[in-house]
Design a protein around this motif. Structure first.
Motif, PDB file in Angstrom:
ATOM      1  N   VAL A 163      26.532  16.507  26.114  1.00 35.70           N
ATOM      2  CA  VAL A 163      26.886  17.317  24.953  1.00 35.70           C
ATOM      3  C   VAL A 163      27.145  18.738  25.440  1.00 35.70           C
ATOM      4  N   ALA A 164      28.408  19.120  25.489  1.00 34.35           N
ATOM      5  CA  ALA A 164      28.769  20.417  26.052  1.00 34.35           C
ATOM      6  C   ALA A 164      28.119  21.575  25.304  1.00 34.35           C
ATOM      7  N   ALA A 165      27.844  21.374  24.031  1.00 34.81           N
ATOM      8  CA  ALA A 165      27.242  22.442  23.233  1.00 34.81           C
ATOM      9  C   ALA A 165      25.833  22.803  23.702  1.00 34.81           C
ATOM     10  N   GLN A 166      25.208  21.927  24.481  1.00 34.60           N
ATOM     11  CA  GLN A 166      23.870  22.212  24.995  1.00 34.60           C
ATOM     12  C   GLN A 166      23.892  23.126  26.218  1.00 34.60           C
ATOM     13  N   LEU A 167      25.017  23.238  26.873  1.00 28.70           N
ATOM     14  CA  LEU A 167      25.064  23.926  28.160  1.00 28.70           C
ATOM     15  C   LEU A 167      24.860  25.443  28.069  1.00 28.70           C
ATOM     16  N   PRO A 168      25.339  26.136  27.029  1.00 26.99           N
ATOM     17  CA  PRO A 168      25.010  27.574  26.937  1.00 26.99           C
ATOM     18  C   PRO A 168      23.508  27.831  26.886  1.00 26.99           C
ATOM     19  N   ALA A 169      22.748  26.966  26.219  1.00 32.61           N
ATOM     20  CA  ALA A 169      21.294  27.130  26.193  1.00 32.61           C
ATOM     21  C   ALA A 169      20.713  26.943  27.585  1.00 32.61           C
ATOM     22  N   ALA A 170      21.298  26.045  28.371  1.00 30.39           N
ATOM     23  CA  ALA A 170      20.838  25.852  29.745  1.00 30.39           C
ATOM     24  C   ALA A 170      20.996  27.133  30.553  1.00 30.39           C
ATOM     25  N   VAL A 171      22.133  27.799  30.386  1.00 23.64           N
ATOM     26  CA  VAL A 171      22.363  29.074  31.072  1.00 23.64           C
ATOM     27  C   VAL A 171      21.367  30.128  30.611  1.00 23.64           C
ATOM     28  N   ALA A 172      21.120  30.177  29.309  1.00 26.79           N
ATOM     29  CA  ALA A 172      20.176  31.149  28.757  1.00 26.79           C
ATOM     30  C   ALA A 172      18.770  30.937  29.298  1.00 26.79           C
ATOM     31  N   ASN A 173      18.452  29.702  29.689  1.00 27.49           N
ATOM     32  CA  ASN A 173      17.116  29.400  30.206  1.00 27.49           C
ATOM     33  C   ASN A 173      17.031  29.458  31.730  1.00 27.49           C
ATOM     34  N   GLY A 174      18.147  29.747  32.388  1.00 30.99           N
ATOM     35  CA  GLY A 174      18.077  29.965  33.833  1.00 30.99           C
ATOM     36  C   GLY A 174      19.020  29.170  34.698  1.00 30.99           C
ATOM     37  N   ALA A 175      19.840  28.289  34.128  1.00 33.15           N
ATOM     38  CA  ALA A 175      20.783  27.524  34.948  1.00 33.15           C
ATOM     39  C   ALA A 175      21.849  28.449  35.539  1.00 33.15           C
ATOM     40  N   THR A 176      22.182  28.220  36.789  1.00 34.99           N
ATOM     41  CA  THR A 176      23.237  29.002  37.452  1.00 34.99           C
ATOM     42  C   THR A 176      24.583  28.297  37.380  1.00 34.99           C
ATOM     43  N   ASP A 177      24.560  26.977  37.197  1.00 34.15           N
ATOM     44  CA  ASP A 177      25.779  26.174  37.123  1.00 34.15           C
ATOM     45  C   ASP A 177      25.574  25.096  36.066  1.00 34.15           C
ATOM     46  N   THR A 178      26.652  24.686  35.416  1.00 34.33           N
ATOM     47  CA  THR A 178      26.552  23.639  34.406  1.00 34.33           C
ATOM     48  C   THR A 178      27.617  22.572  34.634  1.00 34.33           C
ATOM     49  N   ILE A 179      27.302  21.356  34.180  1.00 37.53           N
ATOM     50  CA  ILE A 179      28.220  20.230  34.300  1.00 37.53           C
ATOM     51  C   ILE A 179      28.315  19.534  32.953  1.00 37.53           C
ATOM     52  N   ASP A 180      29.520  19.399  32.446  1.00 38.99           N
ATOM     53  CA  ASP A 180      29.761  18.609  31.237  1.00 38.99           C
ATOM     54  C   ASP A 180      29.890  17.154  31.672  1.00 38.99           C
ATOM     55  N   ALA A 181      28.806  16.400  31.501  1.00 41.43           N
ATOM     56  CA  ALA A 181      28.775  15.026  31.997  1.00 41.43           C
ATOM     57  C   ALA A 181      29.680  14.088  31.226  1.00 41.43           C
ATOM     58  N   SER A 182      30.218  14.539  30.104  1.00 40.94           N
ATOM     59  CA  SER A 182      31.169  13.705  29.377  1.00 40.94           C
ATOM     60  C   SER A 182      32.570  13.803  29.973  1.00 40.94           C
ATOM     61  N   GLU A 183      32.786  14.795  30.836  1.00 42.47           N
ATOM     62  CA  GLU A 183      34.117  15.037  31.393  1.00 42.47           C
ATOM     63  C   GLU A 183      34.233  14.687  32.870  1.00 42.47           C
ATOM     64  N   VAL A 184      33.149  14.827  33.627  1.00 38.54           N
ATOM     65  CA  VAL A 184      33.214  14.631  35.079  1.00 38.54           C
ATOM     66  C   VAL A 184      32.038  13.786  35.540  1.00 38.54           C
ATOM     67  N   ASP A 185      32.165  13.227  36.738  1.00 36.91           N
ATOM     68  CA  ASP A 185      31.070  12.495  37.360  1.00 36.91           C
ATOM     69  C   ASP A 185      30.038  13.498  37.868  1.00 36.91           C
ATOM     70  N   VAL A 186      28.784  13.327  37.447  1.00 34.41           N
ATOM     71  CA  VAL A 186      27.754  14.313  37.779  1.00 34.41           C
ATOM     72  C   VAL A 186      27.550  14.422  39.284  1.00 34.41           C
ATOM     73  N   ALA A 187      27.426  13.304  39.973  1.00 38.13           N
ATOM     74  CA  ALA A 187      27.164  13.344  41.412  1.00 38.13           C
ATOM     75  C   ALA A 187      28.292  14.044  42.160  1.00 38.13           C
ATOM     76  N   GLU A 188      29.538  13.759  41.789  1.00 39.18           N
ATOM     77  CA  GLU A 188      30.673  14.414  42.457  1.00 39.18           C
ATOM     78  C   GLU A 188      30.671  15.911  42.175  1.00 39.18           C
TER      79      GLU A 188
END
Length: 361
Positions: free
Chosen positions: A211-236
């Motif tokens: 859910v891409a809408a969750q990713l801004p909250a991840a940044v606000a809590n300390g994430a330096t990078d984000t991945i929209d898992a609905s669009e790309v392969d997470v491992a890659e």
């Protein structure tokens, strides 16, 4: 008092009037100030976690002690407390090894006598706590005193989500400064894990969610990078961020076979995979047998963040008091007791982190 009561697994809960039984020797009565709505509450509601029914939902709460049994010496009326479902016996083999989170009897109180009476008869406390109610009754060992300077709507989050997420990083995974971390799942526990990675000095801290809408909250809590898992392969995507290596630590906070496998695939050779999300009892995950040997990865489960509530909740409260742990950043919305079913609907849609029920008075 009003309580969110579940009568049948797979059916909606309802706000009803129930009456607590009298306090016994080793018990306390607590006036709830706030309770988080946790995914485990949804698991009780849908039957994934077994419970005695009918039960009051909720296990992540904080409030003020109003009455104690005659054998209680640890708290008194007026004490501000965080509630915990993990009541360690301190004498089983796991407790004696220092693994209170694995206590053989930590959950016994959830399957004991009913704690209240409703219109249809006895009611049990969900997960032994029953925090989605105006009051609750539980063993004195299930309450942890906290400084009155800590807001109780923040303190409630320490009862489960924060202790689980931060503990998974600092205690189970034991992340060291400069190590790379991937957190899959950016709900309440996932965001707490991201804050734990920040506290540990991890870099980079990668957050992934479908859910891409969750990713801004991840940044606000300390994430330096984000991945929209609905669009790309997470491992890659993780390999692109880490120069082809993968992360030192893959933290999975969803509890689905696909995301467990993604965390494994995104972790470097010799790295550690930490499983926080609770999968369905009949679900299984398939991993490549040769990789289990040749890539020398460690896979560990994390129950309650490998935490001992009596030890760790006061420490987390102190981090919050000093501004090192941002509890407000984990709160998506504050709601009333009548809005719990709406919070479950949002949770199923993957919207937001924590809904916190705030009680009047």
């Amino acid at each position: 008092m009003k309580a969110v009561v579940l009568h049948e697994a797979g059916q909606p809960s309802a706000v009803e009037d129930v009456a607590l039984r009298p306090v016994r020797g080793h018990e306390v009565r607590v006036q709830l100030a706030a309770s988080g709505v946790c995914h485990s509450d949804l698991s009780l509601r849908d039957g994934s976690i077994p419970t005695l029914l009918p039960c009051t939902l909720g296990h992540e709460g904080a409030g003020i002690v109003t009455e104690v049994g005659d054998a209680v010496t640890t708290v008194s009326p007026g004490t501000h407390v965080v509630l915990t479902w993990n009541v360690a016996c301190r004498s089983c083999p796991h407790c004696l090894r220092g693994d209170a989170q694995l206590c053989d009897h930590a959950y016994d109180h959830a399957y004991g006598d009913p704690y209240a009476e409703g219109a249809a008869g006895p009611v049990w406390p969900g997960m032994g706590v029953g925090s989605l109610a105006e009051q609750t009754l539980l063993p004195a060992a299930a309450v942890v005193p906290v400084d009155e300077a800590l807001r109780l709507d923040h303190a409630a989050l320490l009862g489960c989500g924060v202790t689980t997420g931060v503990g998974a990083v600092l205690r189970t995974a034991a992340v060291r400064p400069g190590e790379s971390v991937l957190v899959i799942g950016c709900g309440g526990v996932g965001l707490a894990a991201i804050q734990g990675a920040r506290l540990a000095g991890a870099a980079p801290i990668i957050a992934a969610d479908r859910v891409a809408a969750q990713l801004p909250a991840a940044v606000a809590n300390g994430a330096t990078d984000t991945i929209d898992a609905s669009e790309v392969d997470v491992a890659e995507a993780v390999r692109d961020i880490t120069g082809g290596q993968g992360v030192d630590h893959g933290i999975e906070v969803v509890g689905k076979p696909a995301t467990i496998r993604a965390a494994y695939d995104a972790t470097r050779r010799g790295g550690q995979v930490t499983l926080v999300g609770a999968a369905g009892i009949e679900e299984s995950v398939t991993l490549p047998a040769l990789s289990l040997m040749a890539d020398s990865k460690t896979i560990r489960g994390s129950v309650y963040g490998a935490s001992d509530p009596a030890r760790d909740i006061p420490a987390l409260a102190e981090l919050a008091r000093r501004g090192k742990l941002d509890l407000e950043a984990l709160v998506t919305r504050r709601i009333g007791i009548d809005d719990v079913e709406t919070a479950f609907t949002d949770m199923l849609a993957g919207a937001g982190a924590r809904s916190v029920v705030c009680f009047d008075g």
